[in-house]
Write a protein that holds these residues in place. Structure first.
Motif, PDB file in Angstrom:
ATOM      1  N   ASP A   1      -6.588  11.944  11.454  1.00  0.00           N
ATOM      2  CA  ASP A   1      -6.237  12.278  10.081  1.00  0.00           C
ATOM      3  C   ASP A   1      -7.035  13.479   9.590  1.00  0.00           C
ATOM      4  O   ASP A   1      -6.488  14.394   8.959  1.00  0.00           O
ATOM      5  CB  ASP A   1      -6.494  11.070   9.175  1.00  0.00           C
ATOM      6  CG  ASP A   1      -5.743  11.171   7.866  1.00  0.00           C
ATOM      7  OD1 ASP A   1      -4.527  10.909   7.875  1.00  0.00           O
ATOM      8  OD2 ASP A   1      -6.354  11.548   6.842  1.00  0.00           O
TER       9      ASP A   1
ATOM     10  N   TYR B   1       2.617   6.272   4.772  1.00  0.00           N
ATOM     11  CA  TYR B   1       1.713   6.899   5.732  1.00  0.00           C
ATOM     12  C   TYR B   1       2.492   7.463   6.911  1.00  0.00           C
ATOM     13  O   TYR B   1       3.695   7.201   7.056  1.00  0.00           O
ATOM     14  CB  TYR B   1       0.679   5.878   6.238  1.00  0.00           C
ATOM     15  CG  TYR B   1       1.272   4.598   6.804  1.00  0.00           C
ATOM     16  CD1 TYR B   1       1.681   4.513   8.139  1.00  0.00           C
ATOM     17  CD2 TYR B   1       1.418   3.463   5.997  1.00  0.00           C
ATOM     18  CE1 TYR B   1       2.221   3.347   8.658  1.00  0.00           C
ATOM     19  CE2 TYR B   1       1.962   2.290   6.502  1.00  0.00           C
ATOM     20  CZ  TYR B   1       2.355   2.228   7.833  1.00  0.00           C
ATOM     21  OH  TYR B   1       2.902   1.070   8.347  1.00  0.00           O
TER      22      TYR B   1
ATOM     23  N   GLU C   1      -9.382   2.250  14.219  1.00  0.00           N
ATOM     24  CA  GLU C   1      -9.365   2.818  12.870  1.00  0.00           C
ATOM     25  C   GLU C   1     -10.195   4.098  12.800  1.00  0.00           C
ATOM     26  O   GLU C   1      -9.808   5.064  12.137  1.00  0.00           O
ATOM     27  CB  GLU C   1      -9.878   1.792  11.858  1.00  0.00           C
ATOM     28  CG  GLU C   1      -8.911   0.637  11.630  1.00  0.00           C
ATOM     29  CD  GLU C   1      -9.367  -0.291  10.515  1.00  0.00           C
ATOM     30  OE1 GLU C   1     -10.389   0.017   9.866  1.00  0.00           O
ATOM     31  OE2 GLU C   1      -8.698  -1.313  10.297  1.00  0.00           O
TER      32      GLU C   1
ATOM     33  N   GLY D   1       0.798  -1.220   0.000  1.00  0.00           N
ATOM     34  CA  GLY D   1       0.000   0.000   0.000  1.00  0.00           C
ATOM     35  C   GLY D   1       0.829   1.268   0.000  1.00  0.00           C
ATOM     36  O   GLY D   1       2.064   1.247  -0.142  1.00  0.00           O
ATOM     37  N   LEU D   2       0.131   2.395   0.165  1.00  0.00           N
ATOM     38  CA  LEU D   2       0.778   3.707   0.131  1.00  0.00           C
ATOM     39  C   LEU D   2       1.549   3.989   1.419  1.00  0.00           C
ATOM     40  O   LEU D   2       1.240   3.425   2.482  1.00  0.00           O
ATOM     41  CB  LEU D   2      -0.291   4.789  -0.058  1.00  0.00           C
ATOM     42  CG  LEU D   2      -1.051   4.803  -1.394  1.00  0.00           C
ATOM     43  CD1 LEU D   2      -2.172   5.826  -1.343  1.00  0.00           C
ATOM     44  CD2 LEU D   2      -0.099   5.107  -2.553  1.00  0.00           C
TER      45      LEU D   2
ATOM     46  N   LYS E   1      -3.406  10.913  -3.269  1.00  0.00           N
ATOM     47  CA  LYS E   1      -3.066   9.496  -3.076  1.00  0.00           C
ATOM     48  C   LYS E   1      -1.555   9.255  -3.089  1.00  0.00           C
ATOM     49  O   LYS E   1      -1.062   8.243  -3.589  1.00  0.00           O
ATOM     50  CB  LYS E   1      -3.758   8.621  -4.127  1.00  0.00           C
ATOM     51  CG  LYS E   1      -5.289   8.682  -4.047  1.00  0.00           C
ATOM     52  CD  LYS E   1      -5.940   7.628  -4.879  1.00  0.00           C
ATOM     53  CE  LYS E   1      -7.469   7.762  -4.857  1.00  0.00           C
ATOM     54  NZ  LYS E   1      -8.032   7.779  -3.491  1.00  0.00           N
TER      55      LYS E   1
ATOM     56  N   ILE F   1      -2.877  13.474   0.791  1.00  0.00           N
ATOM     57  CA  ILE F   1      -3.935  12.473   0.969  1.00  0.00           C
ATOM     58  C   ILE F   1      -4.856  12.460  -0.257  1.00  0.00           C
ATOM     59  O   ILE F   1      -5.172  11.399  -0.814  1.00  0.00           O
ATOM     60  CB  ILE F   1      -4.760  12.759   2.245  1.00  0.00           C
ATOM     61  CG1 ILE F   1      -3.865  12.658   3.504  1.00  0.00           C
ATOM     62  CG2 ILE F   1      -5.937  11.784   2.350  1.00  0.00           C
ATOM     63  CD1 ILE F   1      -3.351  11.270   3.811  1.00  0.00           C
TER      64      ILE F   1
ATOM     65  N   LEU G   1      -0.100   9.729   0.030  1.00  0.00           N
ATOM     66  CA  LEU G   1      -0.120   9.119   1.364  1.00  0.00           C
ATOM     67  C   LEU G   1      -1.478   8.490   1.610  1.00  0.00           C
ATOM     68  O   LEU G   1      -2.494   8.960   1.089  1.00  0.00           O
ATOM     69  CB  LEU G   1       0.132  10.168   2.460  1.00  0.00           C
ATOM     70  CG  LEU G   1       1.493  10.844   2.546  1.00  0.00           C
ATOM     71  CD1 LEU G   1       1.480  11.863   3.688  1.00  0.00           C
ATOM     72  CD2 LEU G   1       2.601   9.831   2.774  1.00  0.00           C
ATOM     73  N   ARG G   2      -1.518   7.461   2.424  1.00  0.00           N
ATOM     74  CA  ARG G   2      -2.778   6.961   2.952  1.00  0.00           C
ATOM     75  C   ARG G   2      -3.021   7.607   4.304  1.00  0.00           C
ATOM     76  O   ARG G   2      -2.145   8.298   4.834  1.00  0.00           O
ATOM     77  CB  ARG G   2      -2.772   5.436   3.071  1.00  0.00           C
ATOM     78  CG  ARG G   2      -1.715   4.873   4.018  1.00  0.00           C
ATOM     79  CD  ARG G   2      -2.017   3.447   4.420  1.00  0.00           C
ATOM     80  NE  ARG G   2      -3.221   3.394   5.252  1.00  0.00           N
ATOM     81  CZ  ARG G   2      -3.637   2.301   5.876  1.00  0.00           C
ATOM     82  NH1 ARG G   2      -2.957   1.171   5.751  1.00  0.00           N
ATOM     83  NH2 ARG G   2      -4.720   2.316   6.627  1.00  0.00           N
ATOM     84  N   THR G   3      -4.176   7.401   4.864  1.00  0.00           N
ATOM     85  CA  THR G   3      -4.489   8.043   6.144  1.00  0.00           C
ATOM     86  C   THR G   3      -3.648   7.454   7.280  1.00  0.00           C
ATOM     87  O   THR G   3      -3.016   6.400   7.135  1.00  0.00           O
ATOM     88  CB  THR G   3      -5.982   7.887   6.475  1.00  0.00           C
ATOM     89  OG1 THR G   3      -6.326   6.494   6.422  1.00  0.00           O
ATOM     90  CG2 THR G   3      -6.844   8.643   5.474  1.00  0.00           C
TER      91      THR G   3
END
Length: 498
Positions: free
Chosen positions: A435, A409, A428, A406-407, A452, A449, A454-456
Motif C-alpha cells: 500500500d 479497498y 497485514e 468498512g471502507l 478515507k 487513502i 479507500l482503506r489500505t
C-alpha cells in the motif's frame, strides 16, 4: 570456441552495425516507413476509402484515419477473411494469427509476406544483440526450447491460420533445427499440461542452454522438472544460462525463478504480438527494450490519461517524452491502420528509443478515479518483496467496491510460493508495504487513502495452482495466454470467492 559460436559472433557484429544505422536516425527512419506504407497501400480498399493517395504528411493521415481497435476495423477484416484481395494490404495475407476476442469471438490478425519476416528477424536479432554485447555465444552449441502453441494450422478461404507462436514455428532457421526442442510431435500436443509433461520427458537429459516462453508457463515447466529431478533446474541443466521471455513483466517472477533454477541467469525481454514485433531488450545494463523503428511499422502515441477524450493528440516518435504513459498505436505492412493494440508503454531512453510495457489501456483499476496501471502494481509488489524471502507465483488485483463492512479497498489476490516458505510472516504488514509503495507512485490513490475513501490494500491468498485452475476454466491455459494484472471489475476475484 566452436565454429558455430565464432560465426555467431561475426554475424552479431554485422547485425549490430545495421541496427545502429537506423537507430541513430529515428525520425528519418519512421518517415521513410510512413511513406512506404502510404505508397504500397494507396490502391487497397482501405487506402481508397481514406484517400491515401492524397496523404502527404502525418497530419493528413491523422485527419483522415481515425484510431481504431479490432472491433472498429472488423468490417474490413471480415472481407479479408472471406478471401477478397487488396482490402487492407495489397493481395491476400499469407496467414491469420487467430487470437481470442472480447466481443467479436475469434480475432483474425493478418500476416503478410512483407510483415512476416520482421517477426523472425526481431527474435533472431534480440539474441544476436545479446551475443554482441556480452561476447557470450557458447549457448548456440546447446539445445534451445521455445514453449509455444501448436504449429498445426487450419485453413480459411485459402489462407492458413493458427496461433502466432505456432506459425512462427514454421520459420525456424535451418541452422537452429537440430538445436531446437521440443520435437514437432510434442509441439503439436494441444492440451497444455500433457504437453509440458511430454516436454519434461524429452528435455530432461538434454544439454539445454536457452529456454524461452511466457514466465508463468515456463514456471510450470521448471516446477515439473524439479519434481522429476529432485534438484534445481540449474543443476539439471548445468549449461542453462539464458532465459528469453515476453508477454509479462519478469520482475514479480524473478525471485521464484532464481529459487527454481538455483542461481541467476541472464535474460532477454521481448515485446512481440500478433500485430507485430515491436521491441526487444538490446542491453543487459540499460532499462527498457529497443523500439524497432525499421520493421514496417509506423508508430503513434497517445497519452493514456487523454486517450478517452474526444480528440486526443497523436504524437510521433520525435515528440515523445520520458516516463509518460502512452497508448501504442500502429500502422503496419500487414494492413493495420492507426490500430490500438491495447498496450501502454513508457520511454526509458530517447537515444536510442527504448520502452517498457506499462500495462493495458483496458486493464486498470479506476473504480474511484485512481487509474492504477499494471506497471504500478508490479513495482509495488517488487518493492514489498525486497529484503524478504517472499516469493510470488502469480497475482492479480481487483476493486472491492461493496465490502460487507468498512471502507472499499483494492483486493490483491496472490498465490505465494508455499512450497519453499515463500509466504510473508505477517500478511497485514506485507499488505501495508504494498500500500505504501502504491501511494508513493499514484497520487490519486494516495488522496483516496488520505481522504478515507479507500482503506489500505487487502491480500487474499490463492491456493497453489489456483490461477492455473482459473485459466483452465476459461480455456486459456498455457501458450501465449496471460493473466490480467488488473481488472476494473470482480470477474476474476469472484471465481475464487465462489
Amino acid at each position: 570456441m566452436s565454429i558455430k559460436s565464432f560465426a555467431a559472433k561475426l554475424f552479431a557484429k554485422s547485425i549490430h552495425q545495421k541496427v545502429q544505422s537506423w537507430a541513430s536516425k529515428p525520425v528519418e527512419t519512421q518517415e521513410k516507413v510512413f511513406r512506404d506504407l502510404m505508397e504500397q497501400a494507396k490502391h487497397t480498399q482501405f487506402g481508397k476509402d481514406h484517400d491515401f493517395a492524397g496523404i502527404k504528411t502525418f497530419e493528413d493521415f491523422a485527419a483522415k484515419v481515425p484510431i481504431r481497435d479490432y472491433e472498429q476495423l472488423k468490417n474490413y477484416v471480415d472481407l479479408v477473411v472471406k478471401g477478397e484481395e487488396d482490402i487492407l494490404w495489397k493481395g491476400k495475407p499469407i496467414y491469420f494469427a487467430k487470437t481470442s476476442g472480447t466481443t467479436s469471438g475469434a480475432k483474425y490478425i493478418p500476416l503478410t509476406k512483407e510483415s512476416m519476416p520482421f517477426h523472425i528477424e526481431a527474435a533472431r536479432n534480440a539474441i544476436l544483440s545479446y551475443i554482441h554485447e556480452t561476447g557470450k555465444a557458447d549457448f548456440v552449441d546447446g539445445k534451445m526450447i521455445f514453449l509455444q502453441g501448436s504449429p498445426i494450422l487450419e485453413e480459411k478461404n485459402g489462407i492458413k491460420l493458427g496461433r502466432l507462436s505456432g506459425i512462427v514455428a514454421h520459420f525456424v532457421p535451418k541452422y537452429l533445427q537440430k538445436n531446437r526442442m521440443p520435437s514437432w510431435e510434442t509441439n503439436c500436443i494441444e492440451d497444455w499440461e500433457t504437453k509440458v509433461d511430454a516436454i519434461v520427458e524429452e528435455t530432461f537429459n538434454e544439454n539445454m542452454t536457452v529456454i524461452s516462453g511466457i514466465p508463468s508457463w515456463v514456471q510450470m515447466y521448471f516446477e515439473k522438472l524439479q519434481q522429476k529431478g529432485g534438484k534445481p533446474v540449474g543443476e539439471i541443466f548445468k549449461n542453462f544460462n539464458l532465459f528469453i521471455y515476453g508477454g509479462v513483466n519478469y520482475e514479480p517472477y524473478r525471485a521464484k525463478f532464481e529459487n527454481l533454477i538455483g542461481r541467476k541467469v541472464d535474460s532477454i525481454e521481448l515485446f512481440p504480438a500478433s500485430e507485430g514485433f515491436f521491441a526487444y531488450q538490446d542491453s543487459q545494463t540499460e532499462k527498457g527494450m529497443l523500439l524497432l523503428l525499421n520493421s514496417g511499422i509506423f508508430y503513434e502515441f497517445v497519452k493514456a490519461d487523454e486517450f478517452f477524450t474526444e480528440k486526443p493528440k497523436r504524437y510521433t516518435i520525435g515528440e515523445v517524452e520520458l516516463e509518460t504513459n502512452y497508448v501504442l498505436i500502429i500502422s503496419t505492412n500487414a494492413g493495420l491502420w492507426a490500430y490500438n493494440i491495447g498496450d501502454t508503454v513508457q520511454f526509458t531512453s530517447l537515444k536510442p528509443y527504448r520502452v517498457i510495457v506499462s500495462g493495458r489501456i483496458k486493464h486498470y483499476i479506476s473504480a474511484f478515479g485512481e487509474h492504477v496501471i499494471g506497471k504500478e502494481v508490479e513495482s509495488a509488489l517488487q518493492q514489498a518483496m525486497q529484503g524478504t524471502n517472499v516469493r510470488v507465483n502469480e497475482f492479480t488485483v481487483a476493486p472491492q467496491i461493496t465490502p460487507n463492512e468498512g471502507l472499499p479497498y483494492h483486493e490483491w489476490l496472490i498465490e505465494f510460493d508455499s512450497d519453499s516458505s515463500g509466504e510473508p510472516e505477517n500478511l497485514e504488514a506485507f499488505a501495508l508495504k504494498i500500500d505504501q509503495a502504491m501511494r508513493q507512485q499514484n497520487t490519486y490513490y494516495d488522496d483516496l487513502i488520505v481522504g478515507k475513501v479507500l482503506r489500505t490494500v487487502v491480500i487474499t491468498k490463492v491456493a497453489k495452482n489456483g490461477f492455473q485452475d482459473y485459466m483452465k476454466s476459461i480455456g486459456k491455459l498455457g501458450g501465449q495466454n496471460k493473466l490480467p494484472r488488473l481488472s476494473n471489475d470482480r470477474k476474476i476475484a469472484d471465481f475464487f470467492k465462489d
